[in-house]
Design an enzyme around this catalytic site. Structure first.
Site, PDB file in Angstrom:
ATOM      1  N   GLY A   4      -2.016  -5.820   2.557  1.00 47.09           N
ATOM      2  CA  GLY A   4      -2.294  -4.667   1.708  1.00 47.09           C
ATOM      3  C   GLY A   4      -2.194  -3.360   2.453  1.00 47.09           C
ATOM      4  N   GLY A  13       6.884   1.021   5.123  1.00 48.44           N
ATOM      5  CA  GLY A  13       7.423  -0.163   5.811  1.00 48.44           C
ATOM      6  C   GLY A  13       7.379  -1.372   4.875  1.00 48.44           C
ATOM      7  N   HIS A  14       6.211  -1.590   4.232  1.00 42.82           N
ATOM      8  CA  HIS A  14       6.109  -2.703   3.275  1.00 42.82           C
ATOM      9  C   HIS A  14       7.076  -2.501   2.112  1.00 42.82           C
ATOM     10  CE1 HIS A  14       1.763  -2.779   4.800  1.00 42.82           C
ATOM     11  NE2 HIS A  14       2.226  -3.964   5.132  1.00 42.82           N
ATOM     12  N   GLY A  65       8.671  -7.720   8.854  1.00 39.77           N
ATOM     13  CA  GLY A  65       9.211  -6.534   9.521  1.00 39.77           C
ATOM     14  C   GLY A  65       9.358  -6.747  11.024  1.00 39.77           C
ATOM     15  N   GLU A  66      10.435  -6.172  11.541  1.00 39.07           N
ATOM     16  CA  GLU A  66      10.758  -6.307  12.962  1.00 39.07           C
ATOM     17  C   GLU A  66       9.781  -5.552  13.868  1.00 39.07           C
ATOM     18  OE1 GLU A  66      15.136  -6.626  14.578  1.00 39.07           O
ATOM     19  OE2 GLU A  66      14.550  -4.539  14.326  1.00 39.07           O
ATOM     20  N   ASP A 114       6.724  -6.003  14.073  1.00 40.77           N
ATOM     21  CA  ASP A 114       5.900  -7.044  14.701  1.00 40.77           C
ATOM     22  C   ASP A 114       6.832  -8.150  15.203  1.00 40.77           C
ATOM     23  OD1 ASP A 114       3.294  -5.891  14.072  1.00 40.77           O
ATOM     24  OD2 ASP A 114       3.893  -6.233  12.000  1.00 40.77           O
ATOM     25  N   SER A 142      -0.183   0.830   9.030  1.00 40.37           N
ATOM     26  CA  SER A 142      -1.399   1.264   8.320  1.00 40.37           C
ATOM     27  C   SER A 142      -2.313   2.023   9.265  1.00 40.37           C
ATOM     28  CB  SER A 142      -2.176   0.068   7.781  1.00 40.37           C
ATOM     29  OG  SER A 142      -1.309  -0.890   7.294  1.00 40.37           O
TER      30      SER A 142
HETATM   31  O1  PAF Z   1       1.846  -8.719   9.362  1.00 40.43           O
HETATM   32  C1  PAF Z   1       0.864  -8.880   8.599  1.00 40.43           C
HETATM   33  O2  PAF Z   1       0.539  -8.049   7.771  1.00 40.43           O
HETATM   34  C2  PAF Z   1       0.046 -10.150   8.718  1.00 40.43           C
HETATM   35  O3  PAF Z   1      -0.032 -10.575  10.026  1.00 40.43           O
HETATM   36  C3  PAF Z   1       0.550 -11.289   7.813  1.00 40.43           C
HETATM   37  C4  PAF Z   1       1.919 -11.753   8.238  1.00 40.43           C
HETATM   38  C5  PAF Z   1       0.579 -10.821   6.361  1.00 40.43           C
HETATM   39  C6  PAF Z   1      -0.394 -12.489   7.894  1.00 40.43           C
HETATM   40  O4  PAF Z   1      -1.687 -12.183   7.515  1.00 40.43           O
END
Ligand code: PAF
Length: 281
Positions: free
Chosen positions: A31, A36-37, A149-150, A152, A188
């Site tokens: 959330g 990015g999301h 996403g890259e 992470d 975030s």
């Molecule tokens: O990257 C994230 O937001 C979290 O690590 C994920 C992959 C949703 C798992 O809780």
């Protein structure tokens, strides 16, 4: 916007989609949706007939109870950001009890050495916590495509490992990092930065670019030294790590081999706010 909180209901919804031969995309998130999301959700929207965005703050991936407590949660706001895509996009927002029916237990996987270095070193058991929830989500949705996403990158490698071993039919889509104007990777946590620090954070991106530009000309250890000094020269910055590693197994690189794909990884605490980033060199 369809918003579902029960796994049983998801199973029913998915049955309907499969009956109509609809493809399903899954975007797992915690959330606090940002651009990015949105870029992941838009890519899923382009490719799939139905897109599920899971919004679930996963308690077992936090190694700091304050961090978990303070993690921003605002479902209404999140939904308003994706409302315009509601012809295809749905939200799954389960409770902790729904996802951990038998209590908060972590599954332990063998990701060695991917889960014990960098993020894994500074956040003990973080990746087993991530893998536990991602496993549950993939098992529940069995999507055609799942989006991460890259930014992470280490998390992406862990998930790639999980998918190859347990869900070989699911297609993992890795999406480019979205950046602020000054280059700072969108996260975030950026909202927690004050104006002054936000401005200074352009340096994190500049240092990754420095590594990219100098890697073929300069000794890798000299590049590291330069970057470590630069970051540590800023009073509100505390460097956790800067590393150059190969992109597949995350092995440390000391000498450049032009055949190898490598990346730079960085983690800086800015007034206590932990920011990570990485870049292909
Ligand atoms: O990257 C994230 O937001 C979290 O690590 C994920 C992959 C949703 C798992 O809780």
């Amino acid at each position: 916007m369809i918003c579902v909180s029960l796994t049983k209901e998801i199973e029913n919804q998915l049955k309907k989609s499969r009956k109509k031969n609809k493809t399903v995309g899954l975007v797992p998130t915690m959330g606090s949706l940002h651009s990015g999301h949105l870029s992941l959700i838009e890519q899923a929207y382009e490719k799939n007939d139905v897109v599920w965005v899971s919004i679930f703050v996963n308690p077992i991936q936090f190694n700091n109870s304050n961090d978990l407590k303070n993690y921003p949660r605002n479902l209404k706001n999140d939904i308003s950001k994706i409302q315009h895509l509601s012809d295809k996009v749905r939200v799954f927002n389960p409770s902790v009890k729904e996802m951990y029916k038998d209590g908060l237990s972590t599954n332990y996987y063998d990701f060695e050495p991917l889960d014990t270095i960098m993020e894994g070193e500074f956040r003990k058991n973080h990746f087993n916590g991530v893998a536990t929830i991602v496993y549950k989500l993939l098992k529940l949705f069995n999507p055609n495509d799942v989006y991460f996403g890259e930014k992470d990158f280490q998390q992406v490698l862990i998930i790639k490992h999980l998918i190859t071993k347990k869900f070989p039919k699911i297609n993992l889509v890795i999406c480019n990092t979205v950046r602020e104007k000054n280059g700072l990777a969108i996260s975030s946590r950026n909202n927690l930065l004050n104006k002054k620090n936000y401005k200074k954070c352009g340096l994190i991106y500049d240092m990754l670019m420095y590594a990219k530009e100098h890697v073929s000309k300069k000794d890798i250890n000299k590049i590291k030294e330069y970057i470590i000094d630069k970051i540590n020269s800023i009073s509100s910055f505390e460097l956790e790590y800067f590393e150059i590693r190969d992109s597949k197994f995350l092995e440390k690189i000391d000498v450049l081999d032009k055949k190898q794909k490598i990346r730079a990884f960085i983690c800086v605490k800015v007034d206590g706010i932990r920011l990570i980033d990485n870049m292909k060199l």
